[in-house]
Scaffold this motif. Structure first.
Motif, PDB file in Angstrom:
ATOM      1  N   CYS A   1       1.040  -0.784   0.304  1.00 55.80           N
ATOM      2  CA  CYS A   1       0.483   0.276  -0.084  1.00 55.80           C
ATOM      3  C   CYS A   1       1.320   1.354  -0.279  1.00 55.80           C
ATOM      4  O   CYS A   1       2.145   1.450   0.431  1.00 55.80           O
ATOM      5  CB  CYS A   1      -1.094   0.031   1.545  1.00 55.80           C
ATOM      6  SG  CYS A   1      -0.210  -0.318   2.886  1.00 55.80           S
ATOM      7  N   PRO A   2       0.158   2.686  -0.449  1.00 58.38           N
ATOM      8  CA  PRO A   2       0.798   3.507  -0.456  1.00 58.38           C
ATOM      9  C   PRO A   2       2.447   4.036   0.627  1.00 58.38           C
ATOM     10  O   PRO A   2       3.480   4.280   0.932  1.00 58.38           O
ATOM     11  CB  PRO A   2       0.584   4.781  -0.514  1.00 58.38           C
ATOM     12  CG  PRO A   2      -1.593   4.074  -1.225  1.00 58.38           C
ATOM     13  CD  PRO A   2      -1.100   2.555  -0.467  1.00 58.38           C
ATOM     14  N   ILE A   3       1.768   3.790   1.692  1.00 55.92           N
ATOM     15  CA  ILE A   3       2.859   4.156   2.983  1.00 55.92           C
ATOM     16  C   ILE A   3       3.932   3.009   2.891  1.00 55.92           C
ATOM     17  O   ILE A   3       5.227   4.160   3.546  1.00 55.92           O
ATOM     18  CB  ILE A   3       1.981   3.438   4.515  1.00 55.92           C
ATOM     19  CG1 ILE A   3       3.188   3.727   5.428  1.00 55.92           C
ATOM     20  CG2 ILE A   3       1.961   1.886   4.683  1.00 55.92           C
ATOM     21  CD1 ILE A   3       2.103   4.200   6.399  1.00 55.92           C
ATOM     22  N   MET A   4       3.979   2.517   1.940  1.00 52.57           N
ATOM     23  CA  MET A   4       4.884   1.476   1.768  1.00 52.57           C
ATOM     24  C   MET A   4       6.226   1.793   0.650  1.00 52.57           C
ATOM     25  O   MET A   4       6.937   1.306   1.021  1.00 52.57           O
ATOM     26  CB  MET A   4       4.639   0.046   2.032  1.00 52.57           C
ATOM     27  CG  MET A   4       4.121  -0.922   3.041  1.00 52.57           C
ATOM     28  SD  MET A   4       4.017  -2.498   2.401  1.00 52.57           S
ATOM     29  CE  MET A   4       2.343  -2.771   3.057  1.00 52.57           C
ATOM     30  N   HIS A   5       6.184   2.784   0.434  1.00 53.11           N
ATOM     31  CA  HIS A   5       6.466   3.410  -1.048  1.00 53.11           C
ATOM     32  C   HIS A   5       7.762   3.807  -0.397  1.00 53.11           C
ATOM     33  O   HIS A   5       7.666   4.355   0.530  1.00 53.11           O
ATOM     34  CB  HIS A   5       5.683   4.708  -1.692  1.00 53.11           C
ATOM     35  CG  HIS A   5       4.685   4.068  -2.398  1.00 53.11           C
ATOM     36  ND1 HIS A   5       3.875   4.577  -2.825  1.00 53.11           N
ATOM     37  CD2 HIS A   5       3.789   2.867  -2.444  1.00 53.11           C
ATOM     38  CE1 HIS A   5       2.761   3.930  -3.206  1.00 53.11           C
ATOM     39  NE2 HIS A   5       3.274   3.211  -3.475  1.00 53.11           N
ATOM     40  N   GLY A   6       8.838   3.371  -1.451  1.00 51.96           N
ATOM     41  CA  GLY A   6      10.225   3.622  -0.629  1.00 51.96           C
ATOM     42  C   GLY A   6      11.213   2.853   0.424  1.00 51.96           C
ATOM     43  O   GLY A   6      12.178   2.593   0.475  1.00 51.96           O
ATOM     44  N   ASP A   7      10.061   1.841   0.759  1.00 54.64           N
ATOM     45  CA  ASP A   7      10.504   1.405   1.934  1.00 54.64           C
ATOM     46  C   ASP A   7      11.578  -0.274   1.147  1.00 54.64           C
ATOM     47  O   ASP A   7      10.756  -0.893   0.315  1.00 54.64           O
ATOM     48  CB  ASP A   7       9.732   0.395   3.061  1.00 54.64           C
ATOM     49  CG  ASP A   7       9.134   1.781   3.306  1.00 54.64           C
ATOM     50  OD1 ASP A   7       9.509   2.301   3.401  1.00 54.64           O
ATOM     51  OD2 ASP A   7       8.037   1.391   5.032  1.00 54.64           O
TER      52      ASP A   7
END
Length: 381
Positions: free
Chosen positions: A179-185
């Motif tokens: 989901c979007p909050i994971m982007h870049g992880d």
């Protein structure tokens, strides 16, 4: 006067400042700055399988946060004790107050706000459901209950989780969907045990970083990973006593420094002379271990040599595999002699139930293992 805890509810997305899919490390780090709202935080986990089983954060008295076992992502939020006055709780949905100390949330109000749904002891909607069972006391439908009594049943628990996929409700033990909050992880870190380095892959990104010992520079890391959380100049030289040439090691390493990426669960030791990576340290963030919550869990895998040139799926072991499997994977012989490490030695008045770990050395790899045979740290050199 006790301030009111005012939270908005977002079905399938989150509650207040808590977003589904957020990492355990990020949530606990955020809570450190919210002690005025959540003075009592309790962490619960299975000490024998803490690398693979869910973790629960109890934010007394109103919130329980369930994190998935493997990737430590916020899976389910439970809101409870809606009428508890210390502190008072106000819940909003689309800027409308649906529950407060003065206005309890009852079944008919849920139906008016969220619309019709399938019959049952709970009112379930995509990404949210409302339970009428109290803490340990069944207050759901009972024989002989009247229609008016059903309408005025108070909601005791509200559960928020990701919306069903293809109509199927997700299990509490499932991993959280990207989901979007994971982007870049970091989504995976493939450790090449043939001295090639580490392949870092990221959520929702075409970026694939290959960090190689003796090749990757500090500038490369800054460009691909951004600036580190901290730059720490190396001061601990105790391991030089095990070096065949400690004087040369000390002369070369005296100006070395670390790039600490706490939010990625990775450290890089960089030469102070050439500014090239000398070591890579990857952390598992195992609950109960001395380094728990200092680093986010990095989902690493050990990748062995392909069986032949046409093998496109070489063998791998994962961060959640036990040490015995890892050791046999790295070397079929008996495990090498280990060294004891107690990370609490440097701190006074700090005690842990399991503070001692063991270090096992292999060709280019050191595994730090706790008493439950879980690999808490991998060091590549």
């Amino acid at each position: 006067m006790i301030s009111t805890l005012d939270l908005d509810i977002r079905p399938g997305s989150g509650v207040g400042m808590f977003e589904l899919g957020a990492s355990l490390w990020a949530v606990i780090d955020m809570l450190r700055g919210l002690q005025h709202l959540f003075p009592q935080v309790e962490v619960k986990f299975d000490p024998d399988n803490s690398a693979t089983t869910p973790v629960i954060l109890h934010l007394r008295p109103h919130l329980d946060l369930l994190f998935s076992g493997y990737h430590q992502r916020l899976h389910t939020i439970c809101v409870r004790r809606l009428r508890e006055p210390h502190p008072p709780l106000t819940l909003r949905y689309k800027n409308t107050v649906i529950s407060s100390a003065a206005e309890p949330l009852v079944r008919v109000h849920v139906s008016r706000t969220f619309g019709p749904t399938y019959p049952g002891d709970e009112l379930k909607y995509p990404g949210i459901w409302f339970s009428f069972d109290g803490d340990g006391v069944n207050e759901g439908f009972k024989g002989g209950i009247t229609h008016m009594e059903q309408r005025t049943q108070e909601v005791k628990h509200i559960f928020v989780r990701q919306k069903p996929v293809d109509g199927e409700e997700r299990d509490a033990l499932d991993e959280v969907l990207p989901c979007p909050i994971m982007h870049g992880d970091i989504s995976s870190a493939i450790i090449k045990v043939i001295h090639e380095g580490v392949h870092f892959n990221f959520y929702s990104s075409t970026l694939h970083l290959l960090a190689r010992i003796g090749v990757t520079t500090a500038q490369d890391l800054t460009i691909d990973l951004g600036p580190p959380s901290r730059v720490h100049h190396k001061e601990d030289e105790r391991m030089t006593i095990h070096s065949p040439n400690p004087q040369a090691f000390e002369d070369e390493g005296s100006t070395d420094y670390f790039y600490n990426y706490f939010h990625h669960g990775v450290d890089f030791l960089i030469s102070g002379q050439t500014h090239i990576v000398r070591k890579i340290i990857i952390h598992s963030n195992v609950p109960g271990s001395p380094l728990f919550q200092r680093y986010k869990r990095c989902p690493w895998e050990l990748e062995g040599k392909p069986e032949d040139d046409e093998d496109d799926s070489p063998p791998r072991k994962h961060f959640y595999d036990k040490f015995e499997m890892m050791s046999h994977f790295l070397s079929p012989q008996e495990p090498p002699p280990s060294m004891l490490l107690d990370r609490t030695d440097e701190y006074d008045n700090v005690t842990l139930a399991s503070s001692t770990t063991r270090l096992y050395g292999y060709d280019g790899v050191i595994l730090e293992v706790n008493e439950a045979s879980q690999v808490v740290t991998v060091i590549l050199f």
